[in-house]
Design an enzyme around this catalytic site. Structure first.
Site, short mmCIF file in Angstrom:
data_model
loop_
_atom_site.label_atom_id
_atom_site.label_comp_id
_atom_site.label_asym_id
_atom_site.label_seq_id
_atom_site.Cartn_x
_atom_site.Cartn_y
_atom_site.Cartn_z
N ASN A 106 1.06 -1.18 0.02
CA ASN A 106 0.04 0.04 0.05
C ASN A 106 0.96 1.24 0.16
O ASN A 106 1.87 1.21 0.69
CB ASN A 106 -1.00 0.23 1.18
CG ASN A 106 -1.66 1.26 1.43
OD1 ASN A 106 -2.35 1.64 0.38
ND2 ASN A 106 -1.55 1.68 2.60
N HIS A 108 0.78 5.23 1.19
CA HIS A 108 0.15 5.81 2.37
C HIS A 108 0.73 7.26 2.29
O HIS A 108 1.92 7.33 2.58
CB HIS A 108 0.00 5.36 3.80
CG HIS A 108 -0.67 5.95 4.77
ND1 HIS A 108 -1.72 6.16 4.60
CD2 HIS A 108 -0.23 6.80 5.74
CE1 HIS A 108 -2.34 6.78 5.77
NE2 HIS A 108 -1.39 7.19 6.32
N SER A 135 4.83 6.71 2.55
CA SER A 135 5.19 5.53 2.87
C SER A 135 4.75 4.46 1.87
O SER A 135 3.63 4.31 1.78
CB SER A 135 5.29 4.94 4.42
OG SER A 135 5.53 6.04 5.23
N ASP A 144 -2.75 0.47 7.96
CA ASP A 144 -1.77 1.21 7.60
C ASP A 144 -0.43 1.05 8.51
O ASP A 144 0.40 1.62 8.96
CB ASP A 144 -1.86 2.90 7.68
CG ASP A 144 -3.20 3.11 6.73
OD1 ASP A 144 -2.82 2.58 5.58
OD2 ASP A 144 -3.62 4.03 7.15
C1 GAR Z 1 -2.40 9.17 -2.78
O1 GAR Z 1 -2.09 10.19 -2.06
C2 GAR Z 1 -2.12 7.96 -2.03
O2 GAR Z 1 -1.16 8.00 -1.20
C3 GAR Z 1 -3.29 8.01 -0.95
O3 GAR Z 1 -4.55 8.32 -1.79
C4 GAR Z 1 -3.87 9.24 -2.86
C5 GAR Z 1 -4.50 8.39 -4.52
O4 GAR Z 1 -3.98 9.16 -5.28
N1 GAR Z 1 -3.69 6.79 -0.17
C6 GAR Z 1 -4.25 6.88 1.09
O5 GAR Z 1 -4.44 7.88 1.45
C7 GAR Z 1 -4.55 5.33 1.45
N2 GAR Z 1 -4.61 5.53 2.97
P1 GAR Z 1 -4.16 8.38 -6.70
O6 GAR Z 1 -5.72 7.94 -6.94
O7 GAR Z 1 -4.13 9.76 -7.65
O8 GAR Z 1 -3.20 7.62 -7.10
#
Ligand code: GAR
Length: 218
Positions: A106, A108, A135, A144
């Protein structure tokens, strides 16, 4: 390495993996993108890249576990060696996750173990942190909380708000995810009973993404 991506939103991290694959920079084969949201932009991004894109509706299942089993069964049909959660905004049933131990990661948007869960950028700002980051970690039943593989850190600017901080970090997230997935594809990263190994040696700290986009030990 055959890779299936799960995403709920925009899909820019998927696009970063797809770009790396297309540029021949990564030993991955993106096989499918699966989403829990029928209107996720990520589905279009995948189709435009020629990758199978499938949405499953959680409301059509009687429980979280039933949905998760269906989702992972759908993923398994593509015979992935790795599942990447890239903006997948659901907590996954512990038993379903456990079956994929070491084969699911994942990304995060925080320097874990700081700020698991939501609103990570605002929480970093509220805490007055000088540094923020993202991360990549192996997914375990703890939200997480699985063993960290790699991180990228950026400085927080005096005039940052959650939006500017998130968008500056996102560009570095893309590099972090692509570089990390490539190391896993090259079999240089693994999850053992003792923790994460890099070239066979136990990692005591997550790898850090340097300015040249390489992952380094610290
Ligand atoms: C990213 O910033 C990722 O780190 C976050 O969602 C966004 C997805 O962006 N993930 C989380 O918050 C997971 N808990 P994307 O759809 O443009 O790749």
């Amino acid at each position: 390495m055959r890779v299936v991506v799960f995403a709920s939103g925009r899909g820019t991290n998927f696009a970063a993996l797809s770009d790396a694959q297309r540029a021949g920079k990564s030993r991955i084969e993106l096989c499918a993108l699966l989403s829990d949201k029928a209107d996720a932009r990520a589905l279009h991004v995948a189709r435009d890249a020629g990758v199978a894109a499938i949405a499953l509706d959680p409301k059509k299942y009687t429980s979280r576990a039933a949905f998760d089993r269906a989702l992972f069964d759908a993923a398994a049909e593509f015979r992935p060696e790795l599942i990447v959660l890239a903006g997948f905004m659901r907590v996954i049933d512990p038993d379903v996750v456990a079956a994929w131990r070491g084969r699911i990661i994942n990304i995060h948007p925080s320097l874990l173990p700081k700020y698991p869960g939501l609103h990570t950028h605002q929480r970093a700002l509220d805490a007055g942190d000088a540094m923020h980051g993202a991360s990549v970690h192996f997914v375990t039943p703890e939200l997480d909380g699985g063993p960290a593989i790699s991180q990228v850190a950026i400085g927080v600017k005096a005039n940052d708000d959650a939006r500017t901080l998130a968008s500056r970090l996102l560009l570095r997230e893309h590099r972090l995810l692509a570089a990390t997935v490539d190391l896993i594809a090259r079999k240089r990263i693994a999850l053992t009973d003792n923790g994460v190994t890099f070239d066979g040696n136990l990692l005591h700290h997550p790898l850090r993404l340097a300015d040249d986009d390489r992952l380094q030990e610290i």
